[in-house]
Scaffold this active site. Structure first.
Site, PDB file in Angstrom:
ATOM      1  N   GLY A 120       0.827  -1.203   0.000  1.00 10.16           N
ATOM      2  CA  GLY A 120       0.000   0.000   0.000  1.00 10.16           C
ATOM      3  C   GLY A 120       0.859   1.250   0.000  1.00 10.16           C
ATOM      4  N   GLY A 122       2.437   3.094   2.241  1.00 10.05           N
ATOM      5  CA  GLY A 122       3.704   3.120   2.968  1.00 10.05           C
ATOM      6  C   GLY A 122       4.778   2.354   2.212  1.00 10.05           C
ATOM      7  N   THR A 143      -4.768  -3.261  -1.852  1.00  9.74           N
ATOM      8  CA  THR A 143      -5.588  -2.877  -0.699  1.00  9.74           C
ATOM      9  C   THR A 143      -7.013  -3.383  -0.894  1.00  9.74           C
ATOM     10  OG1 THR A 143      -6.642  -1.068   0.522  1.00  9.74           O
ATOM     11  CG2 THR A 143      -5.952  -0.554  -1.709  1.00  9.74           C
ATOM     12  N   ASP A 145      -9.304  -1.838   0.368  1.00 13.01           N
ATOM     13  CA  ASP A 145     -10.111  -0.612   0.460  1.00 13.01           C
ATOM     14  C   ASP A 145     -10.478  -0.059  -0.914  1.00 13.01           C
ATOM     15  OD1 ASP A 145      -9.551  -0.948   3.133  1.00 13.01           O
ATOM     16  OD2 ASP A 145      -7.960   0.551   3.165  1.00 13.01           O
ATOM     17  N   GLU A 240     -16.115   1.844   8.787  1.00 11.29           N
ATOM     18  CA  GLU A 240     -15.358   2.248   9.993  1.00 11.29           C
ATOM     19  C   GLU A 240     -15.005   3.735   9.972  1.00 11.29           C
ATOM     20  OE1 GLU A 240     -11.708  -0.050  10.049  1.00 11.29           O
ATOM     21  OE2 GLU A 240     -11.039   0.757   8.123  1.00 11.29           O
TER      22      GLU A 240
HETATM   23  O1  F6P Z   1      -6.056  -0.832   4.447  1.00 13.93           O
HETATM   24  C1  F6P Z   1      -6.554  -2.103   4.701  1.00 13.93           C
HETATM   25  C2  F6P Z   1      -7.162  -2.189   6.056  1.00 13.93           C
HETATM   26  O2  F6P Z   1      -7.680  -3.500   6.220  1.00 13.93           O
HETATM   27  C3  F6P Z   1      -8.212  -1.134   6.363  1.00 13.93           C
HETATM   28  O3  F6P Z   1      -9.446  -1.405   5.759  1.00 13.93           O
HETATM   29  C4  F6P Z   1      -8.216  -1.156   7.866  1.00 13.93           C
HETATM   30  O4  F6P Z   1      -8.642   0.077   8.381  1.00 13.93           O
HETATM   31  C5  F6P Z   1      -6.767  -1.402   8.206  1.00 13.93           C
HETATM   32  O5  F6P Z   1      -6.182  -2.003   7.078  1.00 13.93           O
HETATM   33  C6  F6P Z   1      -6.547  -2.285   9.414  1.00 13.93           C
HETATM   34  O6  F6P Z   1      -5.186  -2.338   9.707  1.00 13.93           O
HETATM   35  P1  F6P Z   1      -4.530  -3.385  10.679  1.00 13.93           P
HETATM   36  O7  F6P Z   1      -4.437  -4.697   9.956  1.00 13.93           O
HETATM   37  O8  F6P Z   1      -3.203  -2.809  10.988  1.00 13.93           O
HETATM   38  O9  F6P Z   1      -5.427  -3.503  11.877  1.00 13.93           O
END
Ligand code: F6P
Length: 366
Positions: A120, A122, A143, A145, A240
């Site tokens: 992604g 980063g 992603t 998302d 979220e």
């Molecule tokens: O970017 C992908 C994602 O799954 C988002 O939808 C979510 O907010 C985030 O990563 C969750 O991150 P982590 O796996 O660090 O809890």
């Protein structure tokens, strides 16, 4: 003759269904079509820094039968930025700084000519920074998302939608049995693509997304009208990152050493409690969380991942370094890593999908 003989591939950031299918496509295209050697770097940029056993040869045998496997066989890390890295020196002191040259040396010591980074924002930012330092880099975006402006669709999104719709189908039978409202919280960070798709696919009564600030009274009004029509249960999907009108986004956690430290979540319980009071039906909240990201990729994601992986190798062989693979319409294309970082897209509140959902009675709380 191409200057590329040996390449490395790694996965960074949160995992996503289809990563293994990309690794497979990279490895197969590189070894079978071009006769290259392929190295997999484990644990993202941390593995690039550590070198040694973090570098593993990838051959036909390593990647056979992984197209259907979720997660990543190379493991991942969303904390290790080598341009701003915390490490222990030889005297055991904790140090902080730019150790990217160590990564570059590890590539050179292993005779690696080019690097494919799958990740992604980063991971791709570091990819761009390595590219600026002369490393031959190709980025592959991932992603669930689906919020990257440079590409039409990211792999993993289709699977996340399918996982979520499957969960909603299950929640619906229990909601119906108990005449309850079930509020389902979707991932997606600051974009509502995932919530919108799963809400439409799961036939939700209301969908709350970050792009449309909601009024909870409007949502309640819609559910009460449905009760009058004889539907005494409801599914409400809330992203979220959704926000009430004039309110704040819900932050669940701050991961200090992550390049993107904010983790969202927790809104479903608040929405459920409010709707219970306003509508008069019992309400429950379900946070789908990482269930959306887990498991086997859908057929569409396997195909898309294969396209992304194979095209990344084609770009390397054409010498088009410093680019990220994209899907443009239905064709594979590419865009400079310099132009893609931080370029996110959002759901159009007046777009076709939102309008269609509203036409079929879905409330967005507006
Ligand atoms: O970017 C992908 C994602 O799954 C988002 O939808 C979510 O907010 C985030 O990563 C969750 O991150 P982590 O796996 O660090 O809890």
């Amino acid at each position: 003759m191409s200057e590329i003989k040996k390449i490395a591939v790694m996965t960074g950031g949160g995992d996503c269904p289809g990563l293994n299918a990309v690794i497979r496509a990279v490895t197969k295209t590189a070894t079978m079509k071009y006769g290259l050697e392929v190295v997999g770097i484990k644990h993202g940029y941390r593995g690039l820094y550590l070198g040694g056993s973090e570098f593993v040869n990838l051959t036909y045998d390593n990647v056979k039968n992984i197209i259907s496997k979720g997660g990543t066989i190379l493991f991942s890390s969303n904390k290790d930025n080598l341009f701003d890295y915390t490490y222990e020196d030889e005297n055991g002191n904790i140090c902080h700084g730019d150790v990217s040259d160590v990564g570059i040396k590890n590539l050179k010591d292993n005779n690696i000519d080019a690097l494919i980074v799958i990740g992604g924002d980063g991971t791709l930012t570091s990819g761009r920074d390595f590219s600026r330092k002369g490393v031959k880099v190709i980025g592959v975006p991932k992603t669930i998302d689906n919020d990257l402006a440079a590409t039409e669709t990211t792999f993993g999104f289709d699977t996340a939608v399918a996982n979520a719709v499957d969960a909603i189908d299950k929640l619906k039978t229990t909601a119906e049995s108990h005449s309850r409202i079930i509020v389902v919280e979707a991932m997606g960070r600051y974009a509502g693509f995932l919530a919108l798709a799963m809400g439409i696919g799961g036939a939700a009564d209301a969908i709350l997304i970050p792009e449309i600030e909601y009024d909870i009274n409007k949502v309640a009004e819609c559910l009460k009208n449905n009760i009058k029509r004889g539907k005494e249960h409801a599914i409400v999907v809330v992203a979220e990152g959704a926000k009430p009108k004039g309110g704040e986004i819900f932050v669940s956690k701050v991961v200090e050493d992550s390049p993107d430290p904010i983790r969202l979540g927790g809104i479903a319980k608040v929405v459920a409690d409010q709707l219970e009071k306003l509508v008069g039906l019992e309400a429950r909240a379900t946070i789908l969380g990482h269930v959306q990201r887990g498991g086997s990729p859908t057929a569409n994601d396997r195909i898309l991942s294969t396209r992304y992986g194979a095209y990344a190798v084609e770009l390397l062989m054409q010498g088009k370094f410093g680019n990220m693979v994209t899907l443009d319409g239905n064709s594979m294309s590419y865009e400079s890593l310099e132009n893609v970082i931080g370029q996110n897209k959002a759901v159009d509140p007046e777009g076709e999908l939102v309008k269609i959902a509203e036409a079929t009675g879905v409330s967005f709380g507006r």
